[in-house]
Scaffold this active site. Structure first.
Site, PDB file in Angstrom:
ATOM      1  N   ALA A  64       0.647  -1.106  -0.047  1.00 23.67           N
ATOM      2  CA  ALA A  64      -0.083  -0.054   0.131  1.00 23.67           C
ATOM      3  C   ALA A  64       0.765   1.319   0.111  1.00 23.67           C
ATOM      4  O   ALA A  64       0.236   2.422  -0.153  1.00 23.67           O
ATOM      5  CB  ALA A  64      -0.986   0.022   1.210  1.00 23.67           C
ATOM      6  N   ASN A  90      -4.935   1.449   7.041  1.00 28.12           N
ATOM      7  CA  ASN A  90      -4.779   0.736   8.021  1.00 28.12           C
ATOM      8  C   ASN A  90      -3.511   0.153   8.067  1.00 28.12           C
ATOM      9  O   ASN A  90      -3.063  -0.558   8.942  1.00 28.12           O
ATOM     10  CB  ASN A  90      -6.026  -0.264   8.135  1.00 28.12           C
ATOM     11  N   SER A 143      -2.026   4.718  16.961  1.00 31.15           N
ATOM     12  CA  SER A 143      -1.825   3.723  17.986  1.00 31.15           C
ATOM     13  C   SER A 143      -1.443   4.388  19.274  1.00 31.15           C
ATOM     14  O   SER A 143      -1.070   5.634  19.340  1.00 31.15           O
ATOM     15  CB  SER A 143      -0.317   2.694  17.682  1.00 31.15           C
ATOM     16  N   TYR A 156       8.289   3.238  15.257  1.00 34.47           N
ATOM     17  CA  TYR A 156       6.926   3.003  15.281  1.00 34.47           C
ATOM     18  C   TYR A 156       6.202   4.238  15.778  1.00 34.47           C
ATOM     19  O   TYR A 156       5.235   4.672  15.361  1.00 34.47           O
ATOM     20  CB  TYR A 156       6.598   1.863  15.822  1.00 34.47           C
ATOM     21  N   LYS A 160       3.414   6.984  14.258  1.00 39.63           N
ATOM     22  CA  LYS A 160       1.911   6.893  14.576  1.00 39.63           C
ATOM     23  C   LYS A 160       1.627   8.339  15.244  1.00 39.63           C
ATOM     24  O   LYS A 160       0.502   8.854  14.694  1.00 39.63           O
ATOM     25  CB  LYS A 160       1.681   5.935  15.671  1.00 39.63           C
TER      26      LYS A 160
END
Length: 255
Positions: A64, A90, A143, A156, A160
């Site tokens: 994606a 997502n 998140s 990560y 987010k």
């Protein structure tokens, strides 16, 4: 239940887990859905499980974060169903690693998937929605690690938090075209992946004030609200769905 009747959605990273449940609930409530996953077999099986007739859930496999895949998803929505109303970004990856030794290749891979896929999907979708002239809704999956520090997840968590800032920033760009943009931030959630981790449910049931980790249905319900017509005046916001964990933030490493 026909909240999404005659609407067309794209959901990335949806072969299983939270994304799959988002697709399933959208179809149940009347939408047509383009279901994306990097794993072609998983995407095809997920679409078939949701809609055996293949009329309202179409699999588009691929990374994606690649422009060709993004364009294919948007074009498939328009070619098959005539429009695009909802996009849920997502897709994402988690690559744990110690800050002092975190490799450059992992750093840029996480940024490409977690940020690049969402930025350019939103761009392509917003162009289509702008052309249609009827508004639309964009949602990013963030998140709780974008709100609270988590060991070995600096990169990560950074991506987010950036997604939530992207949602705020796009308010300026997209509001004139009646396109709202938000983020949903799941906490610990029982999925196929996390359920395989040792004592995951037990640990997070103890750490979560509500006494259990989220189910995929919990996250999907919040996501579908944010992309529903009644929520169109909500934009630039991030909704945390974590059973209260960010209010107290105990670490699983201390459990």
């Amino acid at each position: 239940m026909a909240e999404f009747k005659d609407q067309v959605a794209i959901v990335t990273g949806a072969g299983q887990g939270i994304g799959y449940e988002m697709c399933r609930q959208l179809v149940m409530q009347g939408a047509a859905v383009i279901l994306n996953d990097m794993d072609a077999a998983l995407a095809q099986q997920a679409a078939k499980d949701i809609d055996a007739d293949g009329q309202r859930c179409i699999a588009v496999a691929g990374n994606a974060s690649e422009q060709a895949v993004i364009q294919q998803m948007v074009q498939t929505a328009v070619d098959r169903f005539g429009r695009l109303d909802i996009v849920i970004g997502n897709a994402g990856i988690t690559l744990f690693g110690d800050f002092f030794t975190y490799p450059e290749t992992d750093f840029y891979k996480v940024l490409q998937v977690n940020l690049g896929s969402n930025f350019f999907l939103a761009q392509a979708a917003a162009r289509q929605m702008k052309t249609q002239g009827e508004g639309g809704s964009i949602l990013f999956t963030s998140s709780v690690t974008g709100h609270q520090a988590h060991k070995n997840l600096a990169v990560y968590g950074m991506t987010k938090a950036a997604l939530e800032m992207l949602a705020k920033s796009l308010v300026v760009e997209l509001s004139p075209f009646r396109i709202n943009v938000n983020a949903v931030a799941p906490g610990a959630t029982l999925t196929e992946r996390t359920s395989s981790e040792k004592d995951y449910e037990k640990i997070w049931s103890r750490l979560t004030p509500m006494g259990r980790p989220a189910s995929v249905a919990d996250i999907a319900a919040a996501a579908l609200f944010l992309v529903s017509r009644p929520a169109r005046h909500i934009t630039g916001q991030s909704l945390v769905v974590d059973g209260g964990w960010t209010s107290v933030s105990p670490s699983p490493y201390e459990a």
